[in-house]
Design an enzyme around this catalytic site. Structure first.
Site, mmCIF file in Angstrom:
data_model
loop_
_atom_site.group_PDB
_atom_site.id
_atom_site.type_symbol
_atom_site.label_atom_id
_atom_site.label_comp_id
_atom_site.label_asym_id
_atom_site.label_seq_id
_atom_site.Cartn_x
_atom_site.Cartn_y
_atom_site.Cartn_z
ATOM 1 N N LYS A 90 0.752 -1.016 0.460
ATOM 2 C CA LYS A 90 0.013 -0.019 0.178
ATOM 3 C C LYS A 90 1.006 1.299 -0.024
ATOM 4 O O LYS A 90 1.882 1.148 1.170
ATOM 5 C CB LYS A 90 -0.913 -0.094 1.280
ATOM 6 C CG LYS A 90 -1.810 1.007 1.117
ATOM 7 C CD LYS A 90 -2.778 1.107 0.177
ATOM 8 C CE LYS A 90 -3.701 2.135 0.458
ATOM 9 N NZ LYS A 90 -3.930 2.930 -1.332
ATOM 10 N N LYS A 114 5.283 3.315 8.310
ATOM 11 C CA LYS A 114 4.620 3.774 8.667
ATOM 12 C C LYS A 114 2.594 2.898 8.527
ATOM 13 O O LYS A 114 2.631 3.385 9.760
ATOM 14 C CB LYS A 114 4.062 5.002 7.865
ATOM 15 C CG LYS A 114 3.383 5.987 7.529
ATOM 16 C CD LYS A 114 2.841 6.530 5.964
ATOM 17 C CE LYS A 114 4.459 7.443 5.828
ATOM 18 N NZ LYS A 114 4.064 8.359 4.569
ATOM 19 N N LYS A 126 5.193 1.681 -2.607
ATOM 20 C CA LYS A 126 5.026 3.136 -3.381
ATOM 21 C C LYS A 126 5.743 3.032 -5.226
ATOM 22 O O LYS A 126 6.162 2.141 -5.639
ATOM 23 C CB LYS A 126 6.501 3.972 -3.174
ATOM 24 C CG LYS A 126 6.005 5.338 -2.681
ATOM 25 C CD LYS A 126 4.914 5.148 -2.238
ATOM 26 C CE LYS A 126 4.827 7.402 -2.031
ATOM 27 N NZ LYS A 126 3.806 8.127 -1.112
ATOM 28 N N ASP A 166 0.383 11.298 -4.734
ATOM 29 C CA ASP A 166 1.201 11.056 -3.876
ATOM 30 C C ASP A 166 0.947 12.199 -4.956
ATOM 31 O O ASP A 166 0.544 13.357 -5.489
ATOM 32 C CB ASP A 166 2.458 9.977 -3.374
ATOM 33 C CG ASP A 166 3.906 11.103 -2.683
ATOM 34 O OD1 ASP A 166 3.419 10.934 -1.475
ATOM 35 O OD2 ASP A 166 4.909 11.495 -3.353
ATOM 36 N N THR A 210 -4.863 13.253 5.135
ATOM 37 C CA THR A 210 -2.876 13.437 5.731
ATOM 38 C C THR A 210 -2.650 15.111 6.548
ATOM 39 O O THR A 210 -2.231 14.539 7.640
ATOM 40 C CB THR A 210 -2.046 13.696 4.507
ATOM 41 O OG1 THR A 210 -2.218 12.596 3.566
ATOM 42 C CG2 THR A 210 -1.203 13.897 4.551
ATOM 43 N N SER A 378 -6.605 6.115 3.935
ATOM 44 C CA SER A 378 -7.102 4.607 2.486
ATOM 45 C C SER A 378 -7.202 3.263 2.950
ATOM 46 O O SER A 378 -8.450 2.860 2.311
ATOM 47 C CB SER A 378 -5.410 5.007 2.049
ATOM 48 O OG SER A 378 -5.431 6.073 0.708
#
Ligand SMILES: NC(=O)C1=CN([C@@H]2O[C@H](COP(=O)(O)OP(=O)(O)OC[C@H]3O[C@@H](n4cnc5c(N)ncnc54)[C@H](O)[C@@H]3O)[C@@H](O)[C@H]2O)C=CC1
Ligand SMILES: O=C(O)CCC(=O)C(=O)O
Length: 446
Positions: A90, A114, A126, A166, A210, A378
């Site tokens: 993720k 994280k 990522k 992102d 975020t 998410s």
């Protein structure tokens, strides 16, 4: 760092040459781990650290597309599937010209820890591309996204790998990516991407999460000193998704956010940033922050090419990009009385800047803890997709709040347990590491 950790780190550097950001992220985690590996020899015996530094899979692919003048353009696409011990990979996709393997790997490595801290069942990954969305037409962005997904689709899935946004990837790009995934696979698999529009499977609060989460984390840190956001003078860097929502949340809690930036300069608005105006310029019109000063009028300064960290703050929320706040800026902020720093971006403070804040006793929330509200929400979006449900704003925001308080408390408790009270960097690294390491031990050598 002890010899065992140093040897592993040297080996990681040797195997991943020229990837400076990845080296930096690995070093920061390793510097926290000595007390854990000496307390738990089983991690070394199972080569947990070596395995954690080697992504499970790295995918690099060609992304050809046709621009508005009919010319063929080629970009490079990446997806690094780092660790799936806790759940499907993720993590977001970044579209920015600076993207190369070292940046994707630093982000993927951070994401593993994280995601573990959120307490949700998600692994870490990522991806992204060196595609620059700036100055591109809507049609060009769509064609690029369709080409990117034409390769990526075979590697992802709701139980395999779940990308999101992102830098340079927001609801528009997620829409085009999801549309192409649906078309190629003939499956309405909502849980394959998060950050979707709320009309078609997205979660309320994900766009805000975020930035909201980073402010909630700052608030929890301040609470340990009997303070809060009320009355604080806040500086935020960036003016994208994270920055705008951090500004909104900080001001709703009584702070005044006096400055924000983009890659060309910064604005200072002593009466507090007008979030509505900033959203219109940045999100609707996709404009520059200089326009904010022009339209807000008298008393608002725009400093072209300047460093936003020259503006005095009691609370700093770096929310733009990696290594944007260096030792000089940190020293200056400390000198001028900063009391708390929460990283809305991933690794925005250099290692030297972080050390300066910590040595000065500034409350310092590292990105992997402070900005985890986005990925946690998410995971809430994935929960809603799996149960074909959609939750209210209030319910989802309450869950986000509980998760951020939980992450704060986990970091604080772990730092204390390992003899470093108040050190959120150590707390986040150790707590994230232990959670993933224990799962890896249980799953055997894979
Ligand atoms: N979007 C999300 O949910 C999450 C984002 N992050 C991190 O937050 C940071 C910002 O991401 P988003 O807001 O999503 O991206 P975005 O694309 O919405 O905004 C990025 C902003 O940073 C500015 N920027 C870029 N380079 C800059 C520089 N050198 N100096 C000043 N400003 C600069 C851009 O002008 C833009 O305003 C990144 O580090 C990202 O990895 C972290 C967790 C989740
Ligand atoms: O929501 C997500 O899956 C990605 C968030 C992200 O990329 C990050 O936490 O840096």
């Amino acid at each position: 760092m002890d010899r065992h950790l140093e040897n592993i780190r040297e080996d990681v550097f040797r195997r991943n040459q020229g990837e400076a950001e990845f080296h930096q992220a690995v070093t920061e985690v390793f510097e926290s781990l000595e007390p854990v590996v000496s307390r738990h020899p089983e991690y070394a015996e199972a080569a947990i650290l070596q395995r954690m530094c080697e992504p499970e899979r790295q995918i690099i692919f060609r992304v050809p597309w046709v621009d508005d003048s009919g010319r063929v353009q080629i970009n490079r696409g990446f997806r690094v599937e780092f660790n799936s011990a806790l759940g499907p990979y993720k993590g977001g996709l970044r579209f920015h010209p600076s993207v190369y393997l070292g940046i994707v790997k630093f982000l993927g490595f951070e994401q593993v820890f994280k995601n573990a801290l959120t307490g949700m069942p998600i692994g870490g990954g990522k991806g992204g591309s060196d595609f620059d969305p700036r100055g591109k037409s809507n049609g060009e962005v769509m064609r690029f996204c369709q080409s990117f997904m034409t390769e990526l689709y075979r590697h992802i899935g709701e139980h395999t790998d779940v990308p999101a946004g992102d830098i340079g990837v927001g609801a528009r790009e997620i829409g085009y990516l999801f549309g192409q995934y649906k078309r190629i696979t003939n499956r309405y698999e909502s849980g394959v991407l998060t950050g979707k529009g709320t009309g078609w499977g997205g979660s309320l609060v994900r766009p805000e999460a975020t930035g909201f989460g980073a402010v909630l984390f700052a608030q929890e840190m301040l609470r340990t000193r009997g303070a809060g956001l009320d009355g604080q003078r806040v500086v935020v860097s960036g003016s994208g998704n994270v920055a705008i929502n951090a500004i909104a949340k900080a001001q709703s809690l009584g702070a005044t956010v006096v400055a924000a930036s983009d890659s060309s300069g910064y604005v200072v608005d002593e009466s507090g940033i007008d979030v509505g105006l900033l959203r219109t310029i940045k999100e609707t019109e996709r404009g520059r922050i200089s326009e904010y000063a022009e339209r807000r009028g008298r008393g608002v300064a725009y400093v072209a090419g300047g460093n936003v960290w020259d503006v005095d703050a009691t609370v700093a929320l770096p929310s733009a990009t990696q290594n944007e706040l260096d030792a000089k800026s940190a020293g200056r902020l400390v000198e001028r009385g900063v009391v708390a720093v929460a990283e809305g971006a991933n690794m925005p403070c250099t290692a030297e800047a972080t050390a300066i804040f910590q040595e000065a006793g500034v409350l310092f929330g590292p990105g992997k803890a402070a900005n985890a509200g986005g990925v946690a929400t998410s995971a809430l979006e994935m929960q809603q997709n799996a149960s074909r449900d959609s939750w209210s704003f209030e319910h989802t925001e309450r869950r986000l709040g509980e998760i951020m308080v939980g992450i704060h408390d986990t970091c604080a408790r772990t730092a204390e347990e390992y003899g470093q009270p108040g050190n959120y960097v150590a707390g986040a690294n150790i707590a994230g590491f232990v959670k993933v390491a224990d799962a890896m031990l249980a799953l055997g050598v894979i």
